[in-house]
Design an enzyme around this catalytic site. Sequence first.
Site, PDB file in Angstrom:
ATOM      1  N   ASP A   1       0.818  -1.209   0.000  1.00  0.00           N
ATOM      2  CA  ASP A   1       0.000   0.000   0.000  1.00  0.00           C
ATOM      3  C   ASP A   1       0.855   1.264   0.000  1.00  0.00           C
ATOM      4  O   ASP A   1       0.404   2.320  -0.454  1.00  0.00           O
ATOM      5  CB  ASP A   1      -0.915   0.005   1.222  1.00  0.00           C
ATOM      6  N   GLY A   2       2.079   1.168   0.507  1.00  0.00           N
ATOM      7  CA  GLY A   2       2.947   2.344   0.523  1.00  0.00           C
ATOM      8  C   GLY A   2       3.300   2.855  -0.856  1.00  0.00           C
ATOM      9  O   GLY A   2       3.543   4.057  -1.027  1.00  0.00           O
TER      10      GLY A   2
ATOM     11  N   ASN B   1      -4.492   8.960   2.899  1.00  0.00           N
ATOM     12  CA  ASN B   1      -5.013   8.240   4.064  1.00  0.00           C
ATOM     13  C   ASN B   1      -5.498   9.189   5.153  1.00  0.00           C
ATOM     14  O   ASN B   1      -6.685   9.324   5.371  1.00  0.00           O
ATOM     15  CB  ASN B   1      -3.956   7.293   4.634  1.00  0.00           C
TER      16      ASN B   1
ATOM     17  N   ASP C   1      -4.280  11.687  23.375  1.00  0.00           N
ATOM     18  CA  ASP C   1      -3.029  11.527  22.634  1.00  0.00           C
ATOM     19  C   ASP C   1      -3.038  12.281  21.311  1.00  0.00           C
ATOM     20  O   ASP C   1      -1.973  12.557  20.756  1.00  0.00           O
ATOM     21  CB  ASP C   1      -2.759  10.045  22.379  1.00  0.00           C
TER      22      ASP C   1
END
Length: 451
Positions: A190-191, A271, A301
């Site tokens: 996917d990268g 994304n 966070d």
Amino acid sequence: MLSIDSLWCGSAEELSTLRGCKGAERSEYRFRRRSSKSLIPQALLHALPDSQMRSHRQRRSGTWPRTRSLNAPSPIQQFGPCGRIMKNSAMVMQIQDPASQRLTWYKPPLTVLVIKKVHDATILAPFVQLVHWLVHDKSMVVFVEAAVLDDTLLKEYGDFSSVRERLMTFRAGTDDLTDKIDFIICLGGDGTLLHASSLFQQSVPPVMAFHLGSLGFLTPFEFNNFQDQVMNVLEGHAALTLRSRLQCVVLRKTTEDGKDKKKPTTILVLNEVVVDRGPSPYLSNIDLFLDGKHITSVQGDGLIVSTPTGSTAYAVAAGASMIHPSVPAIMVTPICPHSLSFRPIVVPAGVELKIKLNIEANNKASVSFDGRSQLVLSAGDSLYVTTSVYPVPSICAQDQISDWFDSLAECLHWNVRKKQKQIDELSDLTLSSDTLEELDANHHDDRPTDT
């Protein structure tokens, strides 16, 4: 008689503009998005009288185009005797039916960009096979990154030397590929698709992604019979998934004299954009605005703002729902919020989100875009996020629905469990020590009788 061009144009002005354009001036990925939510061609609607238009809208059988989008109502919509949707194109978002997203070429594609996962020896053999076939068998112009050819392991392939001299090279971040590429082929995980998206900050050519990586959620094609699959794309027999991207603009704080004014940083992500506390031990304190209205303050966070494509990435790991890529939406997901009631939300794709540090924040915030390009958000800085007008056209192996659910099942094992055994009531009763007659005889009805 109406021509094919007129059926795919929204107006006479658009048709005349298309016919007047030269080949080089046309869109680099050679397919059109229909501007109307109605799937009936606009030229056909204008050519028919009102009675025939009504009959065409009522006809829903067979392969006849739907008059109602999967995502939104038809633009021809009234509410009661007076209300109706405003016909201002600048104010009404036009949403396309995913079923009409198919690839078409105005002329045969000539240039292809091959993106390979760097420093992966297992992809070298498929890369050499693909490039050799594209150059020698299909006579195409192939672009590759200069970093790919720097791999010393490529020297082991003797037949690659004849192809190497005919490859066009570029360097990411330095060379501009706008109006040079007809379509893209990704080899890896996917990268590689995320990297292809980062190379084009405006219009993106269609992307064909082969699954040669670890996860492969965004790479639906198998490399076994790549020749047949690439030929289907070259002939225009392919469905598309238009994966929306987020346009992120970082505005830095300016002083009163304006000396510290910096140029805004604009990045497109496929994304998600993540705002977190970074290395600080303190909770992040972030203000979230939607179209200029303060919505809430995030204490935890951090915060994830993702596309529907990114809903199956970091967002789903943080507890968000999974959304099909064709749904026009933006997801807002908190990361470990210090609140039991802070749930992920989904907002319309046309809104503008603004993120900045709260005035009582004890630390700065860290911002990452698709897991890279990390920046620091200081007090007074603002991050603006909205849906970009430049999606990533991802070529489907089957169709939009089948590819997505296959990825859910194969990569995330969605709804996978052991099947429940069927209950055999008769066998269960026969295994009991009591017979049916004994059970009936021992049954006592304790309800009071009528007097």
